[in-house]
Design an enzyme around this catalytic site. Structure first.
Site, PDB file in Angstrom:
ATOM      1  N   SER A 143      49.529  43.390  61.157  1.00 40.10           N
ATOM      2  CA  SER A 143      48.703  42.433  60.417  1.00 40.10           C
ATOM      3  C   SER A 143      49.586  41.297  59.931  1.00 40.10           C
ATOM      4  CB  SER A 143      48.077  43.142  59.207  1.00 40.10           C
ATOM      5  OG  SER A 143      47.441  42.225  58.346  1.00 40.10           O
ATOM      6  N   TYR A 156      48.884  48.049  51.165  1.00 42.44           N
ATOM      7  CA  TYR A 156      48.514  47.737  52.559  1.00 42.44           C
ATOM      8  C   TYR A 156      49.669  46.977  53.232  1.00 42.44           C
ATOM      9  CZ  TYR A 156      45.899  45.930  56.575  1.00 42.44           C
ATOM     10  OH  TYR A 156      45.487  45.609  57.849  1.00 42.44           O
TER      11      TYR A 156
END
Ligand code: NAP
Length: 243
Positions: A143, A156
């Site tokens: 990501s 995250y």
């Protein structure tokens, strides 16, 4: 059916929906046989039927990829059916947004285990065969949160940075043996991701995000380079997001 990945066998994790489902369909379109895995067996079975209609072989394996015994079962099923796995797409992942004070140790374990432990287990399961054949592709769907720290995404980000470091280290270990390691690092993609843990179904912002298919095309690009070339990192963001 295309020819680009004819005779290749791919495993796609987190394939029951979203980026994983789109990636399975895109690799099949290019001619690959595909093993699709996630926890939801009904969604995987429906996907496997769609894949079979594309004239490739498809094998659904329901598995919780944070569990070593499930990944062992996935490896055994894949190798029994196809004899080898050429391409591994480590895509399964979850996220919960919010300030650190809103995140529990259970949230940490859930995100780290789903995003990083599953990548470790699946790569450990399929890399030995690739190294032995001196050919293979391991792709991590990380990501933008694996490239820079972002507010309300501390844990995250940690999981996605972990995948990035793991992939970089792996590249040093596998390059000379013919195994290509790639990271695809998207910004916002309009999927079910983080629904109920930071994103809301129906939010208009989702429409401005990239489509799962856009990321799938980047994965395909990574695994279809000429023999002398490897793509290590593909960063991508929707036009609605600044860098
Ligand atoms: P999604 O639609 O929520 O799909 C996530 C997939 O992961 C599902 O197939 C889910 O299947 C699977 N999964 C979750 N926990 C699992 C477990 N314990 N074992 C096996 N499979 C599990 O999200 P997505 O957007 O496609 O996300 C795919 C990847 O892209 C993730 O790694 C995510 O971090 C990354 N990413 C997403 C975005 C975004 O904005 N959407 C942006 C950048 C990166 P089951 O629930 O059936 O197990």
């Amino acid at each position: 059916m295309g020819e680009l990945l004819k005779d290749k066998v791919a495993v796609v994790t987190g394939a029951s929906r979203g980026i994983g489902e789109a990636t399975a369909l895109t690799l099949a379109q290019a001619g690959a046989d595909v093993i699709v895995t996630a926890r939801n067996g009904d969604e995987l079975a429906a996907l496997a039927e769609r894949l079979a209609r594309m004239e490739v072989a498809a094998l659904p394996v329901a598995a919780d990829l944070t569990r070593e015994e499930d990944v062992d079962r996935l490896r055994d099923a894949a190798l029994t059916r196809f004899g080898r796995v050429d391409i591994l797409i480590n895509n399964a992942g979850v996220g919960k947004y919010g300030p650190l004070s809103a995140l529990s140790a259970a949230d940490y374990d859930w995100m780290m285990n789903t995003n990083m432990r599953s990548s470790f287990l699946c790569t450990s399961a399929f890399l030995p065969g690739m190294l032995a054949r001196r050919q293979g592709w391991v792709v991590f769907v990380s990501s933008v949160a694996g490239l820079k720290g972002l507010p309300n995404e501390s844990v995250y980000c940690a999981t996605k940075f972990a995948q990035m470091g793991f992939a970089q280290a792996l590249d040093y270990e596998t390059r000379e043996q013919g195994v290509k390691v790639s990271v695809v690092a998207p910004g916002g993609v309009g999927t079910h991701f983080a629904f109920g843990t930071g994103r809301t179904p129906g939010d208009p912002a989702l429409d401005a995000m990239m489509d799962a298919k856009d990321v799938a095309e980047a994965v395909l690009f990574a695994v279809t380079q000429p023999p002398k070339v490897r793509v290590f990192l593909i960063g991508m963001r929707p036009m609605s997001e600044p860098l």
